[in-house]
Write an enzyme that holds these catalytic residues in place. Structure first.
Site, short mmCIF file in Angstrom:
data_model
loop_
_atom_site.label_atom_id
_atom_site.label_comp_id
_atom_site.label_asym_id
_atom_site.label_seq_id
_atom_site.Cartn_x
_atom_site.Cartn_y
_atom_site.Cartn_z
N GLY B 244 0.83 -1.20 0.00
CA GLY B 244 0.00 0.00 0.00
C GLY B 244 0.86 1.25 0.00
O GLY B 244 0.75 2.09 -0.86
N GLN B 662 10.91 -4.56 7.45
CA GLN B 662 10.25 -3.28 7.12
C GLN B 662 11.27 -2.14 7.02
O GLN B 662 11.18 -1.29 6.15
CB GLN B 662 9.23 -2.95 8.19
CG GLN B 662 7.80 -3.20 7.75
CD GLN B 662 6.82 -2.56 8.70
OE1 GLN B 662 6.80 -2.88 9.88
NE2 GLN B 662 5.99 -1.68 8.20
N GLY B 726 6.98 3.72 16.06
CA GLY B 726 6.73 3.38 14.67
C GLY B 726 7.92 2.71 13.99
O GLY B 726 9.07 3.00 14.29
N VAL B 727 7.63 1.82 13.05
CA VAL B 727 8.66 1.07 12.32
C VAL B 727 8.63 1.38 10.82
O VAL B 727 9.63 1.74 10.22
CB VAL B 727 8.49 -0.45 12.55
CG1 VAL B 727 9.44 -1.24 11.66
CG2 VAL B 727 8.71 -0.80 14.01
N GLU B 729 7.36 3.57 8.53
CA GLU B 729 7.65 4.83 7.83
C GLU B 729 9.10 5.25 8.05
O GLU B 729 9.70 5.90 7.20
CB GLU B 729 6.74 5.95 8.35
CG GLU B 729 5.29 5.56 8.48
CD GLU B 729 4.43 6.01 7.31
OE1 GLU B 729 4.97 6.49 6.31
OE2 GLU B 729 3.20 5.85 7.41
#
Lengths: 183, 762
Positions: B244, B662, B726-727, B729
């Site tokens: 996405g 990621q 967070g990872v 982005e």
């Protein structure tokens, strides 16, 4: 469904190409595909690609459509053991030839192919959409003898795009599987 | 009150399975065997196929659409135009703001960008729809188009983006050392491997949509509003998402066309954008321009930063790419000014692409500080430490956690930064010029509320349900780990079901918030289920533990016993049988108890309820430092990234194996951004000319070296229930400037326009 039928091969072994069926276009062909060792007969128009035949008619959706232009490699399947882009191959072109898709790669008992197992272990994918194509390419890459070094793997796997960026892990998986398959 | 020990026995498999363990993806087997059916791969009776016809001009009016040939083509069921498609209601936006227009037509008469949907053909087969769509003849009255940022005026000021303290312009003018330069990023695209598309099916006034989605509840809201049906009548199904990167969070014009066609025909409709349409039907990252001026003293201490930014937006839609987001927090400065404008051009409305705002923002400030370091003859890493921000310079609040100093140290050590020779063009290997560059990155911790259902079943297995999604980040896996650890059962006993808007609700999967939100919700729901199980075990007369006078019980490896280990022990299945229970179900959420039903609805279907990252006493961000080696061919100017070491602070990692993937994915997308990716607009027609995966160049396997990632995070209790930040982005932020800085070190040439292609170096 629309025009999808799976019928047994005719007893005389001849397929009645050009025969109209289902009231559809008179150019409908009756063709016969051998996929993952199983026979499938299809009534399709000549313009139907192998990719759309697999996904839309035979419900073998493991082969992915990423670009439909031969640019991304997501639709890679094997025809007679060689990697082929299903989006640039008409279904009618491969009649009677042996086609392998991701669904046919593991053993009948579910034992994963060494490449599949290595992809899982090395986390060589994220979203998973390019993965069937990557795996089919990797199996062929090893079979072709192009997995001798990381550099060679990168080069011979460069036709399969991965937007999640799993490339280093794909290289690790192909390296691992190549070693296991050699031993 | 019961107390439960959440720690497993110390076996290897338990360590792997617990939160923080390197468990392989639980959805992996389905993805490597082709068994994973993505949203629009569902097989439905009577499925029809729709294909869109796009505008061939970028601005003007549609004066006529000749559909006669298409209508009589074989297999065609309908040709939809602005005149024949059913009328829809306008829907609210993602903040929940009401629309200004009453009605909405997803096929247009007034064209504002090339490729905009003008008509659609629905046919029995895909091939028939493609062929008939080519027969639709559209005539236009073409108007001049604004094709890119260079055509526009200065644009429209976005006052909400202004950030100022001190007197930045005066302090810059007085500073003994000054650098000032312009940094540009082109239009970029998400280019997920799975195209956008959907299957829509109506049964009466019930609508089911199978569509890859980063936000089931938000998209369901849009469909419900378009068609004037209750929210609960819309079911969005999205079991797997083929990438996405920000692009799949909204129901878009093509989605409306498919759902309208399905309603008009009374048959399910499948519409998948072809690859070129994926470059025009939704927005990529807006092109940006920034100027960054830094004034410093002779020791390298920053006195002032003056920042001005512009991003492109659409003629009929607004997108603001927050260009001052990193500029305003990365370095300590007593004087600061950042302002931003937007310029309208004839494009589809730009959208979110991985780290919107932070990514281009970091390109500006992280190149500019490198230029300042060169100006002063200070090592670029040392330069960053001299100006290290001990608190949030903008919010004036303490960092919740900021392991950036640790990231610089760990990355420099692993990379061998100390061996770098300072002068540009001073390192080479034959005809290759070698450059080493560094840059930092950051992304705010976005927080929201979520809910989850956890079911303990009679056979001892566990089900977790949530309308959140997994597009490769590992939601299935980390939620299984969270439920398994909380309940004390082996992870193989847990099945996680995601991607159905009829499950317990979740907000948007974006801004790296989902893992923090959903691990918190599952932790809570699983804790409630466990409490209920243990409560029943102690109090129900049918329980084998009844009357043992134990205060509590403990579940380990799926077996329940007294924590002292001196009593009986039963499996959960045995206990459930004794209790005569089919299941124990708990719905847990992290929503404040004071929320009204409407606030709950808005929490899941809009982004208006998200908590600011500077709420309360802390400023919450994840951080990273990238160290990059490039090799530039001296004769040809070709740039190859040959080595990357990145140290990242994402707080506690729920599954390091998946988090590393990621991070690396973000770094690789950053390599593409730095060296390859650029949407090229034909100035005559305002058309993207490289709207395909060969001409819009993504990194291939052969472009990517070994990448080493190092986690320097520590649990951050202010950021999430379980301590993660967070990872997804974060990884991309700072990669492009690190590469640009390395290219400068290799060649002595400063390229400030991405991508860094060979013609800019020779």
């Amino acid at each position: 469904m629309t025009s999808q039928t799976i019928i047994d091969p005719p007893e005389d072994g001849h397929f009645r190409n050009g025969k109209a069926s289902n009231g559809a276009s008179p150019t409908t062909l009756s063709i016969h595909l051998t996929i993952n060792g199983r026979d499938h007969a299809l009534d399709i128009e000549p313009r139907v690609t192998l990719l759309d035949a697999l996904r839309e008619r035979l419900h073998l959706t493991g082969t992915k459509k990423g670009c439909d232009q031969g640019q991304c490699g997501a639709c890679t399947v094997h025809v007679e053991g060689e990697r082929v882009l299903a989006c640039l191959t008409l279904a009618a072109q491969v009649e009677g030839r042996s086609i392998t898709t991701i669904e046919g790669l593991a053993d009948e008992d579910g034992t994963l192919h060494a490449v599949q197992a290595a992809f899982l272990e090395q986390d060589a994918f994220q979203c998973g959409y390019c993965t069937p194509g990557q795996i089919m390419s990797a199996v062929a890459c090893i079979r072709e003898g192009h997995a001798g070094s990381d550099e060679e793997i990168r080069e011979y796997m460069a036709g399969n795009l991965c937007r999640c960026g799993a490339y280093p892990h794909i290289v690790a998986a192909v390296r691992q599987a190549a070693r296991e398959l050699r031993s | 009150m019961t107390v439960h020990d959440m720690k497993h026995a110390g076996s290897d498999s338990a360590r792997l399975e617990a939160v923080g363990g390197r468990l392989s993806r639980v959805d992996g087997p389905a993805k490597i065997t082709g068994a994973a059916h993505y949203a629009f791969e569902q097989q439905l009776e009577g499925l029809t196929h729709a294909v869109l016809v796009g505008a061939t001009i970028a601005a003007g009016k549609v004066t006529g659409i000749d559909t006669r040939a298409a209508e009589t083509a074989p297999g065609v069921l309908a040709v939809l135009t602005p005149d024949t498609i059913m009328e829809l209601n306008s829907a609210s936006d993602w903040f929940g703001r009401q629309p200004s227009e009453e009605t909405y037509c997803p096929l247009v008469r007034e064209v504002t960008f090339s490729g905009q949907h003008v008509a659609a053909v629905v046919a029995e087969t895909f091939e028939q729809a493609v062929a008939a769509a080519a027969l639709v003849k559209v005539s236009y009255d073409e108007m001049p188009a604004i094709v890119d940022l260079s055509d526009g005026s200065d644009g429209i000021p976005v006052d909400a983006m202004t950030k100022e303290w001190g007197d930045a312009e005066a302090a810059f003018a007085e500073a003994p050392v000054r650098v000032c330069a312009a940094y540009n990023t082109p239009r970029e695209f998400q280019a997920a491997m799975e195209p956008h598309g959907l299957i829509a099916r109506w049964e009466g006034d019930q609508l089911t949509i199978w569509e890859p989605s980063q936000w089931l509840d938000g998209m369901a809201r849009t469909y419900a509003e378009w068609f004037g049906v209750p929210f609960q009548n819309v079911r969005l199904v999205s079991p797997y998402i083929g990438g996405g990167f920000g692009s799949k969070a909204l129901a878009l014009a093509h989605s409306a066309v498919a759902a309208a066609a399905a309603k008009m025909l009374g048959r399910p409709v499948k519409l998948v954008l072809n690859r070129p349409q994926n470059f025009t039907s939704y927005g990529g990252r807006a092109a940006t321009r920034q100027t960054v001026a830094i004034g410093a003293d002779k020791a390298g201490r920053i006195q002032s930063i003056v920042h001005r930014g512009v991003n492109e937006t659409a003629v009929d839609g607004m997108w603001v790419e927050p260009l001052g987001s990193v500029t305003s927090i990365m370095y300590a400065t007593p004087n600061f000014s950042s302002k931003q404008n937007v310029v309208r051009v004839n494009t589809v409305v730009p959208g979110a692409k991985r780290a919107p705002g932070e990514n281009p923002s970091a390109f500006g400030i992280e190149c500019a500080i490198d230029e300042l370091a060169h100006e002063l003859g200070i090592d670029p890493l040392e330069m960053r430490l001299i100006n290290y921000a001990e608190q949030d310079p903008h919010a004036k609040k303490a960092w919740s956690t900021r392991q950036l100093r640790e990231a610089f140290a760990a990355g420099a050590e692993a990379f061998g930064w100390a061996k770098r020779s300072r002068e540009p063009r001073s390192m080479r290997d034959g005809h290759q010029l070698i450059g080493w560059g560094v840059a930092a990155g950051t992304y705010p911790v976005r927080r929201a509320y979520g809910e989850a259902v956890v079911k303990l079943l009679a056979d001892g297995s566990v089900e977790v349900e949530s309308s959140s999604i997994d597009m490769g980040q590992g939601t299935y896996t980390i939620l299984a780990q969270t439920a398994a650890e909380t309940l004390g059962v082996p992870v193989e006993k847990v099945s996680v079901r995601l991607g159905d808007s009829h499950f317990a609700r979740a907000g948007v999967t974006g801004g790296s918030r989902l893992a923090g939100v959903m691990t918190g919700a599952v932790y809570k729901a699983a804790g409630q289920a466990l409490d209920e199980l243990i409560g029943l075990a102690l109090s129900d007369p049918r329980s084998p533990f009844h009357g043992l006078q134990a205060n509590t019980l403990q579940v380990k490896g799926g077996r329940i016993a007294s924590p002292r280990g001196d009593g009986p022990e039963f499996s959960i299945a045995e206990l459930m049988r004794a209790l005569g229970r089919e299941k124990i179900e708990a719905k847990g959420d992290t929503v404040p108890a004071s929320f009204t039903p409407e606030q709950r609805y808005n929490n899941y279907t809009t982004i208006a309820m998200a908590l600011p990252h500077t709420e309360g006493d802390y400023s919450r961000h994840s951080w990273c430092a990238h160290f990059v080696e490039v090799r530039v061919d001296e004769d040809f100017g070709t740039v190859r990234v040959s080595r990357v070491v990145s140290a990242l602070d994402s707080g506690r990692l729920y599954n390091p194996k998946l988090a590393e993937s990621q991070w690396k994915g973000g770094i690789i997308m950053g390599i593409g951004q730095a060296l390859l990716e650029e949407g090229i607009v034909d100035r005559r027609h305002g058309r993207i000319v490289n709207g395909n995966l060969a001409d819009y160049m993504l990194p291939t396997n052969a472009d990517i070296p070994d990448i080493r990632t190092i986690s320097v995070g520590i649990p951050d209790p202010h950021s999430s229930a379980l301590g993660g930040k967070g990872v997804g982005e974060l990884g991309i932020v700072g990669v492009a400037p690190a590469i640009a800085n390395a290219v400068f070190h290799a060649t002595g040439k400063r390229v400030r326009d991405l991508p860094i292609t060979l013609e800019k170096l020779i």
